[in-house]
Design a protein around this motif. Structure first.
Motif, PDB file in Angstrom:
ATOM      1  N   ASP A 196      21.761  14.345 -11.075  1.00 27.42           N
ATOM      2  CA  ASP A 196      22.373  15.130 -12.137  1.00 27.42           C
ATOM      3  C   ASP A 196      21.439  15.390 -13.227  1.00 27.42           C
ATOM      4  OD1 ASP A 196      24.487  15.673 -10.392  1.00 27.42           O
ATOM      5  OD2 ASP A 196      25.549  14.109 -11.056  1.00 27.42           O
ATOM      6  N   LEU A 197      20.522  14.529 -13.584  1.00 25.33           N
ATOM      7  CA  LEU A 197      19.820  14.464 -14.653  1.00 25.33           C
ATOM      8  C   LEU A 197      18.778  15.574 -14.526  1.00 25.33           C
ATOM      9  CD1 LEU A 197      19.914  10.894 -15.909  1.00 25.33           C
ATOM     10  CD2 LEU A 197      20.867  12.893 -17.274  1.00 25.33           C
ATOM     11  N   ALA A 198      18.447  16.024 -13.335  1.00 27.40           N
ATOM     12  CA  ALA A 198      17.225  16.843 -13.202  1.00 27.40           C
ATOM     13  C   ALA A 198      17.466  18.167 -13.995  1.00 27.40           C
ATOM     14  CB  ALA A 198      17.144  17.356 -11.710  1.00 27.40           C
ATOM     15  N   ASN A 199      16.215  18.558 -14.751  1.00 26.93           N
ATOM     16  CA  ASN A 199      15.844  19.661 -15.541  1.00 26.93           C
ATOM     17  C   ASN A 199      16.753  19.452 -16.832  1.00 26.93           C
ATOM     18  OD1 ASN A 199      14.292  20.772 -13.699  1.00 26.93           O
ATOM     19  ND2 ASN A 199      15.976  21.554 -12.561  1.00 26.93           N
ATOM     20  N   LYS A 200      17.213  18.406 -17.112  1.00 26.67           N
ATOM     21  CA  LYS A 200      18.220  18.242 -18.383  1.00 26.67           C
ATOM     22  C   LYS A 200      17.217  18.036 -19.389  1.00 26.67           C
ATOM     23  CE  LYS A 200      22.905  17.850 -17.576  1.00 26.67           C
ATOM     24  NZ  LYS A 200      22.967  18.385 -16.251  1.00 26.67           N
ATOM     25  N   LYS A 201      17.227  18.398 -20.832  1.00 23.84           N
ATOM     26  CA  LYS A 201      16.423  17.869 -21.686  1.00 23.84           C
ATOM     27  C   LYS A 201      17.213  16.671 -22.511  1.00 23.84           C
ATOM     28  CE  LYS A 201      17.050  21.965 -23.165  1.00 23.84           C
ATOM     29  NZ  LYS A 201      17.021  23.327 -23.878  1.00 23.84           N
ATOM     30  N   ILE A 202      16.713  15.363 -22.581  1.00 29.73           N
ATOM     31  CA  ILE A 202      17.397  14.335 -23.016  1.00 29.73           C
ATOM     32  C   ILE A 202      16.465  13.714 -23.979  1.00 29.73           C
ATOM     33  CG2 ILE A 202      18.193  12.096 -22.305  1.00 29.73           C
ATOM     34  CD1 ILE A 202      19.737  14.319 -20.705  1.00 29.73           C
ATOM     35  N   MET A 213      11.033   6.886 -18.059  1.00 32.65           N
ATOM     36  CA  MET A 213      12.346   6.929 -17.704  1.00 32.65           C
ATOM     37  C   MET A 213      12.832   8.304 -17.277  1.00 32.65           C
ATOM     38  SD  MET A 213      15.700   4.997 -18.733  1.00 32.65           S
ATOM     39  CE  MET A 213      15.788   6.236 -20.285  1.00 32.65           C
ATOM     40  N   VAL A 214      13.158   9.048 -18.408  1.00 33.00           N
ATOM     41  CA  VAL A 214      13.682  10.566 -18.196  1.00 33.00           C
ATOM     42  C   VAL A 214      12.781  11.301 -17.174  1.00 33.00           C
ATOM     43  CG1 VAL A 214      14.298  12.647 -19.386  1.00 33.00           C
ATOM     44  CG2 VAL A 214      14.609  10.164 -20.352  1.00 33.00           C
ATOM     45  N   GLU A 215      11.436  11.091 -17.312  1.00 39.67           N
ATOM     46  CA  GLU A 215      10.723  11.898 -16.388  1.00 39.67           C
ATOM     47  C   GLU A 215      10.828  11.361 -15.004  1.00 39.67           C
ATOM     48  OE1 GLU A 215       6.732  11.237 -18.065  1.00 39.67           O
ATOM     49  OE2 GLU A 215       6.856  12.844 -19.481  1.00 39.67           O
ATOM     50  N   GLY A 216      10.954  10.176 -14.789  1.00 43.63           N
ATOM     51  CA  GLY A 216      11.156   9.909 -13.483  1.00 43.63           C
ATOM     52  C   GLY A 216      12.510  10.208 -12.779  1.00 43.63           C
ATOM     53  N   LEU A 217      13.642  10.353 -13.811  1.00 38.98           N
ATOM     54  CA  LEU A 217      14.976  10.819 -13.139  1.00 38.98           C
ATOM     55  C   LEU A 217      14.929  12.253 -13.144  1.00 38.98           C
ATOM     56  CD1 LEU A 217      17.017   8.493 -15.308  1.00 38.98           C
ATOM     57  CD2 LEU A 217      16.862   8.392 -12.970  1.00 38.98           C
ATOM     58  N   GLY A 218      13.999  13.102 -13.339  1.00 34.58           N
ATOM     59  CA  GLY A 218      13.669  14.511 -13.263  1.00 34.58           C
ATOM     60  C   GLY A 218      13.984  15.196 -14.393  1.00 34.58           C
ATOM     61  N   GLY A 219      14.252  14.617 -15.472  1.00 30.76           N
ATOM     62  CA  GLY A 219      14.678  15.212 -16.794  1.00 30.76           C
ATOM     63  C   GLY A 219      13.391  15.658 -17.754  1.00 30.76           C
ATOM     64  N   PHE A 220      13.681  16.260 -18.881  1.00 28.12           N
ATOM     65  CA  PHE A 220      12.631  16.618 -19.757  1.00 28.12           C
ATOM     66  C   PHE A 220      12.982  15.772 -21.179  1.00 28.12           C
ATOM     67  CE2 PHE A 220      13.083  20.585 -17.240  1.00 28.12           C
ATOM     68  CZ  PHE A 220      11.751  20.549 -16.552  1.00 28.12           C
ATOM     69  N   PRO A 221      12.226  14.589 -21.641  1.00 29.91           N
ATOM     70  CA  PRO A 221      12.467  13.864 -22.446  1.00 29.91           C
ATOM     71  C   PRO A 221      12.099  14.346 -23.724  1.00 29.91           C
ATOM     72  CG  PRO A 221      10.463  13.126 -21.370  1.00 29.91           C
ATOM     73  CD  PRO A 221      11.018  14.145 -20.549  1.00 29.91           C
ATOM     74  N   GLN A 222      12.600  14.287 -24.742  1.00 29.19           N
ATOM     75  CA  GLN A 222      12.604  14.875 -25.988  1.00 29.19           C
ATOM     76  C   GLN A 222      12.465  13.827 -27.086  1.00 29.19           C
ATOM     77  OE1 GLN A 222      12.263  18.475 -26.064  1.00 29.19           O
ATOM     78  NE2 GLN A 222      12.370  18.129 -23.881  1.00 29.19           N
ATOM     79  N   ALA A 223      11.395  13.641 -27.654  1.00 32.30           N
ATOM     80  CA  ALA A 223      11.335  12.445 -28.610  1.00 32.30           C
ATOM     81  C   ALA A 223      11.833  13.102 -30.137  1.00 32.30           C
ATOM     82  CB  ALA A 223      10.205  12.003 -28.924  1.00 32.30           C
ATOM     83  N   GLU A 330      25.266   4.574  -6.145  1.00 33.20           N
ATOM     84  CA  GLU A 330      24.770   5.411  -7.135  1.00 33.20           C
ATOM     85  C   GLU A 330      23.825   5.080  -8.143  1.00 33.20           C
ATOM     86  OE1 GLU A 330      28.815   8.505  -7.185  1.00 33.20           O
ATOM     87  OE2 GLU A 330      28.602   6.818  -8.461  1.00 33.20           O
ATOM     88  N   LEU A 331      23.903   3.770  -8.508  1.00 29.73           N
ATOM     89  CA  LEU A 331      23.148   3.130  -9.335  1.00 29.73           C
ATOM     90  C   LEU A 331      21.800   2.635  -8.790  1.00 29.73           C
ATOM     91  CD1 LEU A 331      25.478   0.399 -11.231  1.00 29.73           C
ATOM     92  CD2 LEU A 331      24.033   2.489 -12.349  1.00 29.73           C
ATOM     93  N   ALA A 332      21.776   2.473  -7.672  1.00 31.93           N
ATOM     94  CA  ALA A 332      20.464   2.206  -6.810  1.00 31.93           C
ATOM     95  C   ALA A 332      19.724   3.390  -6.630  1.00 31.93           C
ATOM     96  CB  ALA A 332      20.963   1.966  -5.395  1.00 31.93           C
ATOM     97  N   GLY A 333      20.363   4.598  -6.699  1.00 33.69           N
ATOM     98  CA  GLY A 333      19.723   5.881  -6.931  1.00 33.69           C
ATOM     99  C   GLY A 333      18.728   6.079  -8.105  1.00 33.69           C
ATOM    100  N   PHE A 334      19.461   5.823  -9.321  1.00 33.81           N
ATOM    101  CA  PHE A 334      18.877   5.535 -10.529  1.00 33.81           C
ATOM    102  C   PHE A 334      17.740   4.738 -10.708  1.00 33.81           C
ATOM    103  CE2 PHE A 334      22.960   7.506 -11.857  1.00 33.81           C
ATOM    104  CZ  PHE A 334      22.466   8.106 -12.795  1.00 33.81           C
ATOM    105  N   ARG A 335      17.779   3.415 -10.061  1.00 33.00           N
ATOM    106  CA  ARG A 335      16.863   2.477  -9.971  1.00 33.00           C
ATOM    107  C   ARG A 335      15.633   2.969  -9.167  1.00 33.00           C
ATOM    108  NH1 ARG A 335      21.470  -1.153  -9.277  1.00 33.00           N
ATOM    109  NH2 ARG A 335      22.025  -2.265 -10.864  1.00 33.00           N
ATOM    110  N   GLU A 336      15.913   3.516  -8.218  1.00 31.30           N
ATOM    111  CA  GLU A 336      14.911   3.999  -7.095  1.00 31.30           C
ATOM    112  C   GLU A 336      13.896   5.221  -7.837  1.00 31.30           C
ATOM    113  OE1 GLU A 336      14.215   6.213  -2.791  1.00 31.30           O
ATOM    114  OE2 GLU A 336      16.272   5.375  -3.635  1.00 31.30           O
ATOM    115  N   LYS A 337      14.631   6.020  -8.499  1.00 33.46           N
ATOM    116  CA  LYS A 337      13.790   6.942  -9.218  1.00 33.46           C
ATOM    117  C   LYS A 337      12.681   6.568 -10.461  1.00 33.46           C
ATOM    118  CE  LYS A 337      16.711  11.099  -8.222  1.00 33.46           C
ATOM    119  NZ  LYS A 337      15.532  11.900  -7.580  1.00 33.46           N
TER     120      LYS A 337
END
Length: 362
Positions: A196-202, A213-223, A330-337
């Motif tokens: 669900d975090l894929a393509n989200k700007k976080i 971490m955010v890149e691994g989860l498929g999102g776009f990290p914003q500092a 579901e948590l295992a999915g976060f850890r795996e990514k």
């Protein structure tokens, strides 16, 4: 380099002696028995305490305890109980004055003062102390600990003892670990699984581990600076962010991102330390009194933190925030990514041995 560092510390000590030793206009500390300040401790500036520095009886010892947190922050409140117990158990021979809200400088500033004995005790986050213990950097790895309880089972045992031992060469003595909550994601739309975090700007801190971490989860990290986060959520510059629940509530971020998932991707303590110069000047009896008082204060701090989190959650639920507790699958999915970070030559590989120790603690 050492001469330069010494000069910087000496300058800080001179400034401290001129500005914080009872002269007119010096910061007002929180002495033993002082009341709470007005600050929330959840991101706002702390109100200075009223009153003079605590004074010992007779030819006793007067010590300074520095923190950048406000008076009503759970850790500061627990440290006040520590100071009170030490004063009581020593019949007033040892008086510890707490200087809250960065009155003695930021963490880096008062850490330098502590190494030379100008500050006696302090609260520190993990980052400034990592220069003395490289393994502390591993605490920023995502999903390192299974829970806060798992973290304390690690840190209250041999792992924590090794960390404290590494401080000694820097003239620092470790006294205790605090509960500093866990960082979780909050978003403008629901997130229940890693995908669900894929393509989200976080929004994240400007740290390679957080960005990765955010890149691994498929999102776009914003500092983005934390001070700009509310408006960034409001205008759609970011779709979400991450932090602990108290900051989420205190900074009103729920108004723009009303979905909060308890993924607990980062669980870190804060650390209470003492100057080795101060510690070496204490008798064995007084060291035991101080350590026991700190152990009691750390237990109290955990209670206060849990109460603050419960209060924040209750308020947020009333405000309409939707909380989600992911299943183990579901948590295992976060850890795996996020596993790629652990396999990264720079970010994860250097801490393989430390991670193995953590994973071995059930």
């Amino acid at each position: 380099m050492r001469k330069r560092a010494f000069a910087m510390v000496l300058a800080g000590m001179m400034a401290l002696s001129l500005g914080a030793c009872g002269s007119q206009g010096s910061p007002a500390p929180a002495s033993s028995g002082a009341g709470e300040g007005a600050a929330t401790g959840a991101g706002g500036a702390g109100q200075e305490a009223a009153g003079a520095a605590a004074a010992p009886t007779g030819d006793g010892k007067a010590f300074k305890l520095a923190t950048d947190a406000a008076l009503d922050y759970p850790t500061t409140m627990a440290l006040q109980s520590f100071a009170d117990e030490v004063k009581e158990k020593t019949d007033g021979r040892i008086a510890i004055t707490i200087y809250p809200s960065a009155q003695l400088g930021d963490e880096n500033a008062y850490l330098q003062q502590l190494q030379f004995g100008a500050v006696d005790f302090a609260k520190s986050s993990v980052a400034p102390l990592a220069q003395f213990c490289d393994d502390l950097n591993a605490l920023s790895l995502p999903y390192l600990f299974d829970s806060t309880e798992h973290m304390f089972r690690c840190l209250d045992g041999p792992i924590g003892e090794e960390i404290f031992t590494s401080f000694e060469a820097a003239n620092i003595v470790g006294l205790g670990f605090t509960d500093n909550g866990s960082r979780c994601f909050f978003t403008k739309t629901p997130v229940q699984k890693a995908g669900d975090l894929a393509n989200k700007k976080i929004r994240v801190q400007s740290s390679p581990l957080m960005l990765g971490m955010v890149e691994g989860l498929g999102g776009f990290p914003q500092a983005i600076a934390s001070t700009e986060l509310y408006s960034a959520l409001q205008t759609g510059i970011v779709d979400g962010a991450e932090n602990n629940i108290n900051t989420y509530a205190g900074d009103s971020l729920y108004e723009q991102a009303p979905y909060f998932i308890y993924d607990h991707h980062n669980i870190q303590p804060e650390i209470i330390i003492a100057s080795k110069k101060t510690w070496d000047g204490l008798s064995a009896e007084d060291r035991a009194i101080i350590q026991t008082a700190m152990d009691n204060a750390m237990a109290y701090q955990k209670e206060l933190w849990a109460e603050r989190e419960k209060s924040s959650e209750d308020m947020l639920k009333e405000a309409g925030v939707t909380f989600y507790a992911p299943t183990e699958e579901e948590l295992a999915g976060f850890r795996e990514k996020c596993q790629g970070i652990y396999e990264d030559e720079k970010l994860g590989k250097p801490y393989e041995a430390f991670v193995a120790k953590v994973r071995a603690v059930e």
